[in-house]
Every structure is written in structure tokens, then in C-alpha cells.
Design an enzyme around this catalytic site. Structure first.
Site, PDB file in Angstrom:
ATOM      1  N   ASN A   6       0.858  -1.188   0.000  1.00 48.83           N
ATOM      2  CA  ASN A   6       0.000   0.000   0.000  1.00 48.83           C
ATOM      3  C   ASN A   6       0.899   1.245   0.000  1.00 48.83           C
ATOM      4  OD1 ASN A   6      -1.389   2.303   1.128  1.00 48.83           O
ATOM      5  ND2 ASN A   6      -3.071   0.937   1.614  1.00 48.83           N
ATOM      6  N   HIS A   9       0.959   6.137   2.046  1.00 49.12           N
ATOM      7  CA  HIS A   9       1.804   7.020   2.871  1.00 49.12           C
ATOM      8  C   HIS A   9       2.759   7.870   2.035  1.00 49.12           C
ATOM      9  CE1 HIS A   9       0.180   5.592   6.473  1.00 49.12           C
ATOM     10  NE2 HIS A   9       1.078   4.705   6.840  1.00 49.12           N
ATOM     11  N   HIS A  42      -5.752   3.546  -1.451  1.00 50.85           N
ATOM     12  CA  HIS A  42      -7.093   3.838  -0.939  1.00 50.85           C
ATOM     13  C   HIS A  42      -7.485   5.222  -1.456  1.00 50.85           C
ATOM     14  CE1 HIS A  42      -9.856   3.949   2.901  1.00 50.85           C
ATOM     15  NE2 HIS A  42     -10.488   4.309   1.813  1.00 50.85           N
ATOM     16  N   ARG A  44      -9.697   7.876  -1.010  1.00 48.43           N
ATOM     17  CA  ARG A  44     -10.670   8.320   0.000  1.00 48.43           C
ATOM     18  C   ARG A  44     -11.559   9.422  -0.535  1.00 48.43           C
ATOM     19  NH1 ARG A  44     -10.337   7.485   5.460  1.00 48.43           N
ATOM     20  NH2 ARG A  44      -8.863   5.873   6.056  1.00 48.43           N
ATOM     21  N   ARG A  48      -7.338  12.607   0.860  1.00 49.66           N
ATOM     22  CA  ARG A  48      -6.275  13.136   1.713  1.00 49.66           C
ATOM     23  C   ARG A  48      -4.885  12.625   1.324  1.00 49.66           C
ATOM     24  NH1 ARG A  48      -7.375   9.724   7.193  1.00 49.66           N
ATOM     25  NH2 ARG A  48      -9.475  10.544   6.969  1.00 49.66           N
ATOM     26  N   GLU A  69      -8.591   0.199  -2.747  1.00 42.57           N
ATOM     27  CA  GLU A  69      -9.400   0.218  -1.519  1.00 42.57           C
ATOM     28  C   GLU A  69     -10.361   1.380  -1.612  1.00 42.57           C
ATOM     29  OE1 GLU A  69      -7.531   0.652   2.298  1.00 42.57           O
ATOM     30  OE2 GLU A  69      -6.181  -0.972   1.762  1.00 42.57           O
ATOM     31  N   THR A 100      -8.120   2.975   8.321  1.00 41.67           N
ATOM     32  CA  THR A 100      -9.358   2.198   8.418  1.00 41.67           C
ATOM     33  C   THR A 100      -9.423   1.534   9.791  1.00 41.67           C
ATOM     34  OG1 THR A 100      -8.990   1.744   6.091  1.00 41.67           O
ATOM     35  CG2 THR A 100     -10.765   0.536   7.149  1.00 41.67           C
ATOM     36  N   GLU A 150     -11.090  -9.686   2.806  1.00 44.15           N
ATOM     37  CA  GLU A 150      -9.788  -9.358   3.389  1.00 44.15           C
ATOM     38  C   GLU A 150      -9.987  -9.360   4.886  1.00 44.15           C
ATOM     39  OE1 GLU A 150      -7.513  -5.921   1.991  1.00 44.15           O
ATOM     40  OE2 GLU A 150      -6.570  -5.768   3.970  1.00 44.15           O
ATOM     41  N   HIS A 190      -3.576  -5.182   7.699  1.00 47.38           N
ATOM     42  CA  HIS A 190      -3.697  -4.105   8.681  1.00 47.38           C
ATOM     43  C   HIS A 190      -2.803  -4.382   9.875  1.00 47.38           C
ATOM     44  CE1 HIS A 190      -5.187  -0.464  10.388  1.00 47.38           C
ATOM     45  NE2 HIS A 190      -5.877  -0.274   9.280  1.00 47.38           N
TER      46      HIS A 190
HETATM   47  N1  PXP Z   1      -5.874  -3.404   4.343  1.00 43.72           N
HETATM   48  C1  PXP Z   1      -6.757  -2.384   4.482  1.00 43.72           C
HETATM   49  C2  PXP Z   1      -8.179  -2.639   4.104  1.00 43.72           C
HETATM   50  C3  PXP Z   1      -6.354  -1.123   4.952  1.00 43.72           C
HETATM   51  O1  PXP Z   1      -7.254  -0.142   5.086  1.00 43.72           O
HETATM   52  C4  PXP Z   1      -4.985  -0.916   5.259  1.00 43.72           C
HETATM   53  C5  PXP Z   1      -4.529   0.429   5.713  1.00 43.72           C
HETATM   54  O2  PXP Z   1      -4.539   1.312   4.638  1.00 43.72           O
HETATM   55  C6  PXP Z   1      -4.097  -1.999   5.090  1.00 43.72           C
HETATM   56  C7  PXP Z   1      -4.571  -3.230   4.648  1.00 43.72           C
HETATM   57  C8  PXP Z   1      -2.650  -1.866   5.375  1.00 43.72           C
HETATM   58  O3  PXP Z   1      -2.445  -1.598   6.730  1.00 43.72           O
HETATM   59  P1  PXP Z   1      -1.035  -1.154   7.266  1.00 43.72           P
HETATM   60  O4  PXP Z   1      -0.756   0.202   6.671  1.00 43.72           O
HETATM   61  O5  PXP Z   1      -1.205  -1.119   8.739  1.00 43.72           O
HETATM   62  O6  PXP Z   1      -0.045  -2.165   6.788  1.00 43.72           O
END
Ligand code: PXP
Length: 239
Positions: A6, A9, A42, A44, A48, A69, A100, A150, A190
Site C-alpha cells: 500500500n 503514505h 485507498h 478516500r 487526503r 481500496e 481504516t 480481506e 492491517h
Molecule cells: N488493508 C486495508 C483494508 C487497509 O485499510 C490498510 C490500511 O490502509 C491496510 C490493509 C494496510 O495496513 P497497514 O498500513 O497497517 O499495513
């Protein structure tokens, strides 16, 4: 088991200065060179971090898989159908949250989620529902023909004692088995990091892991020495 990164960031950092760097699309391409199996972003409602242009560029440029996402809102579903990611992962979304915060309540939102899934399917987008490792939620996901779930691993990641961790892992194990029995693909994510990941080696029925924060945070530290050296080299006429 596949690993997806992901890159939200990276976009957060870019947006902090309102400039173009660091670019999440470049990050995705570097991750692909390192062997990543897919990219997650994601989009949003408040944009953001990732914006629509990022998603369109990723769609054009990455050669692995794009997992978008998203909240199941009319606006974002329309964008997803237009862009065509390989997977749309539906998540609950709150404006004030930092990330999330929990899984979808599929049971309470069954009819709207069913409509969202069928619209995405009509546009050849496979769907995953981000849910807690809860058997009833998994059954509801299968009932409305989600392709994947997921599993939210946030509770597992936040456990403190070994006993708590063991219990939550057990819930996850049972959830995976149940979902597979119902014909669902199983992803998870997550809060997974360099400390808690090893235990996932044994959960080989998981199709894909989605990790963001830990890998991007680590990338800052493993890259910082080189970044400082490069600036010194430029100052000292060495490059
Ligand atoms: N899966 C989903 C659905 C999420 O919302 C996130 C956070 O954006 C992640 C996975 C990844 O989480 P992390 O950034 O804590 O690895």
C-alpha cells in the site's frame, strides 16, 4: 502467498508540501522492481493522500495487480468502474479516522453492498470485502457473491500478551478455513509488521497480504543514510 504494498503514505508525504515528490507511482514501480505482487491504494472521499490521477497513472503503468481500496459510495464506485482495477476492496470509511478502523458490517449493509458488488462485477472488477474474522460476516460476504474477503488483522496486531495473540490467530485460522470452504479468496492486512509477520508463514491458505505502514516506515530508515550521503556528495563536488 502474495505480498501487495500500500503506497498511500508516499502520497501523504507528497501532499504535506503540496508538491510532486515523493511520487506514489514511482514508489509502486520501484516496489515492482523489488518483486512486489501488486499495489494497493485507498482513494478516500476526502482525497487526503491518493488522488484520482494517481490511480489512473497506476492503472496505466504498473504491470502487477492494482487493488483499489474504497468506500462503497456512488462516486467512488463510478471511478472504480471507469478505471478498472483488478480488485476493489470495499472498506468502511470515516472522515475523522487516521486509518481504516475496523471491518465492514456486511450483515447490516447487505443490500447496498450487494448492489455495489454487482455494479463492480458488471464492469469486470473483482471485489473483496474488508471484514473482521467473524464467521457470520464471512457467510454474508459469500451470500452476496464477493470474490474475496480481506481479514482485518488489526486486532491481532494490537494484542499485547502471547495468549491474546494466540486466541486472535486462532480466530483468523478458523475464518480462513470457513471462507475457503465457501469458495471465497482470502486476503489479510492491517498492522502487519516486521515483528508479527513470521507467524503468517503458516497461514498458507491466505492468497494476498496487504502491507503499507511498516514497509514504508522501514524504507525511510534503510534509505536515509544514502540520502544524506548523496546530499554531502553534491555539496562537496563529488558528483
Ligand atoms: N488493508 C486495508 C483494508 C487497509 O485499510 C490498510 C490500511 O490502509 C491496510 C490493509 C494496510 O495496513 P497497514 O498500513 O497497517 O499495513
Amino acid at each position: 502467498m502474495k505480498l501487495l504494498l500500500n503506497v498511500d503514505h508516499i502520497a501523504t508525504l507528497r501532499n504535506a508540501r503540496g508538491e510532486t515528490q515523493p511520487d506514489p507511482v514511482t514508489a509502486a514501480l520501484i516496489a515492482e522492481q523489488a518483486g512486489i505482487d501488486g499495489i494497493v491504494v485507498h482513494l478516500r472521499e476526502d482525497r487526503r493522500h491518493i488522488n484520482e490521477r494517481d490511480v489512473r497513472l497506476l492503472r496505466e503503468l504498473i504491470t502487477t495487480k492494482l487493488d483499489l481500496e474504497m468506500a462503497a459510495t456512488e462516486e467512488i464506485i463510478k471511478i472504480a468502474c471507469d478505471i478498472g482495477p483488478e480488485l476493489a476492496t470495499l472498506v468502511p470509511e470515516k472522515r475523522q479516522e487516521l486509518t481504516t478502523e475496523g471491518g465492514l458490517n456486511v450483515i447490516d449493509n447487505i443490500s447496498s453492498l450487494k448492489d455495489a458488488i454487482s455494479e463492480l462485477h458488471n464492469n469486470d472488477v473483482a471485489v473483496s470485502l474488508f471484514i473482521e474474522p467473524d464467521l457470520k460476516q464471512i457467510e454474508a460476504a459469500a451470500e452476496i457473491e464477493s470474490d474475496f474477503i480481506e481479514i482485518h488483522t488489526g486486532v491481532f496486531a494490537n494484542t499485547i500478551s502471547e495468549e491474546e495473540q494466540f486466541d486472535e490467530l486462532d480466530r483468523i485460522r478458523i475464518a480462513i478455513k470457513h471462507a475457503k470452504k465457501l469458495g471465497l479468496g482470502v486476503n489479510a492486512g492491517h498492522g502487519l509488521d516486521y515483528k508479527n509477520i513470521k507467524i503468517f508463514r503458516e497461514l498458507s491458505d491466505i492468497d494476498e497480504l496487504s502491507i503499507g505502514h511498516a514497509i514504508i516506515a522501514r524504507a525511510v530508515f534503510v534509505g536515509l543514510k544514502q540520502a544524506v550521503r548523496e546530499m554531502f556528495d553534491l555539496l562537496n563536488n563529488k558528483s
